[in-house]
Design a protein around this motif. Structure first.
Motif, PDB file in Angstrom:
ATOM      1  N   VAL A 188       0.762  -1.029   0.088  1.00 21.17           N
ATOM      2  CA  VAL A 188       0.061   0.032   0.235  1.00 21.17           C
ATOM      3  C   VAL A 188       1.105   1.295  -0.040  1.00 21.17           C
ATOM      4  CG1 VAL A 188      -1.902   1.311   1.326  1.00 21.17           C
ATOM      5  CG2 VAL A 188      -1.876  -1.389   1.271  1.00 21.17           C
ATOM      6  N   CYS A 189       0.646   2.036  -0.993  1.00 20.41           N
ATOM      7  CA  CYS A 189       1.464   3.426  -1.053  1.00 20.41           C
ATOM      8  C   CYS A 189       0.748   4.566  -0.472  1.00 20.41           C
ATOM      9  CB  CYS A 189       1.823   3.471  -2.537  1.00 20.41           C
ATOM     10  SG  CYS A 189       3.127   5.132  -2.503  1.00 20.41           S
ATOM     11  N   TYR A 190       1.511   5.494   0.342  1.00 15.56           N
ATOM     12  CA  TYR A 190       0.429   6.581   0.821  1.00 15.56           C
ATOM     13  C   TYR A 190       1.121   7.727   0.203  1.00 15.56           C
ATOM     14  CZ  TYR A 190      -1.886   3.579   4.085  1.00 15.56           C
ATOM     15  OH  TYR A 190      -3.049   2.799   4.472  1.00 15.56           O
ATOM     16  N   CYS A 191       1.950   7.834  -0.671  1.00 17.31           N
ATOM     17  CA  CYS A 191       2.949   8.723  -1.372  1.00 17.31           C
ATOM     18  C   CYS A 191       1.911   9.948  -1.901  1.00 17.31           C
ATOM     19  CB  CYS A 191       3.838   8.389  -2.509  1.00 17.31           C
ATOM     20  SG  CYS A 191       3.279   8.282  -3.937  1.00 17.31           S
ATOM     21  N   LYS A 192       2.251  11.296  -1.997  1.00 19.56           N
ATOM     22  CA  LYS A 192       1.392  12.199  -2.517  1.00 19.56           C
ATOM     23  C   LYS A 192       1.100  12.006  -3.978  1.00 19.56           C
ATOM     24  CE  LYS A 192       2.294  16.078   0.847  1.00 19.56           C
ATOM     25  NZ  LYS A 192       3.524  15.639   1.777  1.00 19.56           N
ATOM     26  N   ASP A 193       2.132  11.522  -4.606  1.00 16.51           N
ATOM     27  CA  ASP A 193       1.977  11.476  -6.047  1.00 16.51           C
ATOM     28  C   ASP A 193       0.646  10.537  -6.479  1.00 16.51           C
ATOM     29  OD1 ASP A 193       3.632  13.569  -6.721  1.00 16.51           O
ATOM     30  OD2 ASP A 193       5.197  12.114  -7.364  1.00 16.51           O
ATOM     31  N   CYS A 194       0.738   9.185  -5.742  1.00 16.64           N
ATOM     32  CA  CYS A 194      -0.291   8.370  -5.963  1.00 16.64           C
ATOM     33  C   CYS A 194      -1.801   9.212  -5.584  1.00 16.64           C
ATOM     34  CB  CYS A 194      -0.310   7.117  -5.184  1.00 16.64           C
ATOM     35  SG  CYS A 194       1.282   5.982  -5.858  1.00 16.64           S
ATOM     36  N   GLN A 195      -1.751   9.850  -4.616  1.00 11.38           N
ATOM     37  CA  GLN A 195      -2.932  10.319  -4.284  1.00 11.38           C
ATOM     38  C   GLN A 195      -3.285  11.693  -5.342  1.00 11.38           C
ATOM     39  OE1 GLN A 195      -3.330  11.502   0.042  1.00 11.38           O
ATOM     40  NE2 GLN A 195      -1.424  10.305   0.525  1.00 11.38           N
TER      41      GLN A 195
HETATM   42 ZN   LIG Z   1       2.981   6.204  -4.392  1.00 10.12          ZN
END
Ligand SMILES: [Zn+2]
Ligand SMILES: [Zn+2]
Length: 209
Positions: A39-46
């Motif tokens: 699970v990726c919480y990075c700003k770019d994925c959001q």
């Molecule tokens: Zn990400």
């Protein structure tokens, strides 16, 4: 006369489908040991999901559920005309989605790279009759949790361990050696060109997301 384990072994195809069903495909040889779920919480994925106006794809803390597998195991079987590509900046990863219903599909590096990050919203678990956890196993880890927008759920996966980095490196090498970085649904095999010309956001467009 298959036992439960034998049945699991012979059913390794996962149907793929955008929300409206125009783009369809299949991922082959999918199992918990044949990829890496996280699970990726990075700003770019959001930001990608906000660009698509599909906040339903994120978990309550802003996480994206991603399964890494080689591009050579993903086939588009219908509707490739709606495939679109976005870059959040000049040097950013290529983020793929559908024009029809703005479903996030996958994140990729350039042509030939043996890993893509498929986003859960492209996986058709209803048609598959198995839960995501049954097909992919539970997420192995979470990354970029500092960019989470809410409290992580109590059952959130752990931060990445050295073991997971080693496992990813060994998978990547194996997939590359088996030629699974080629024949990608996202790049032309002869010219290496992306199958849809990437749209690059301007800094102000990116900042607005
Ligand atoms: Zn990400
Ligand atoms: Zn669609």
């Amino acid at each position: 006369m298959f036992g439960a384990i034998d049945v699991a072994r012979v059913r390794l195809d996962l149907p793929l489908r955008c929300q409206c069903g125009h783009l369809r495909g299949i991922a082959t040889d999918v199992s918990p040991s044949n990829g890496l779920r996280f699970v990726c919480y990075c700003k770019d994925c959001q930001a990608f999901v906000h660009f698509l106006e599909r906040p339903d794809v994120l978990d309550p803390a802003g996480g994206t559920d991603i399964f890494q597998l080689p591009p050579g195991r993903v086939k588009v079987t219908a509707g490739a005309d709606v495939l679109r590509c976005l870059r959040l900046s000049d040097s950013g990863v290529l983020r793929w989605y559908t024009e029809c219903c703005r479903t996030p599909i996958a994140n990729t590096a350039g042509p030939g790279f043996p890993i893509i990050g498929m986003i859960h919203s492209f996986m058709d678990h209803d048609a598959d009759c198995r839960s995501r956890a049954e097909v992919l196993g539970p997420p192995l880890c979470r990354i970029h949790e500092r960019s989470a927008v809410g409290r992580l759920p109590p059952d959130a996966p752990p931060p990445p361990s050295l073991r997971i980095f080693v496992r990813r490196a060994s998978k990547m090498l194996g997939w590359w050696l088996h030629g699974l970085g080629r024949q990608s649904p996202f790049f032309d095999d002869r010219t290496n060109a992306p199958r849809s010309v990437p749209r690059v956001l301007t800094p102000s467009e990116r900042a607005a997301l």
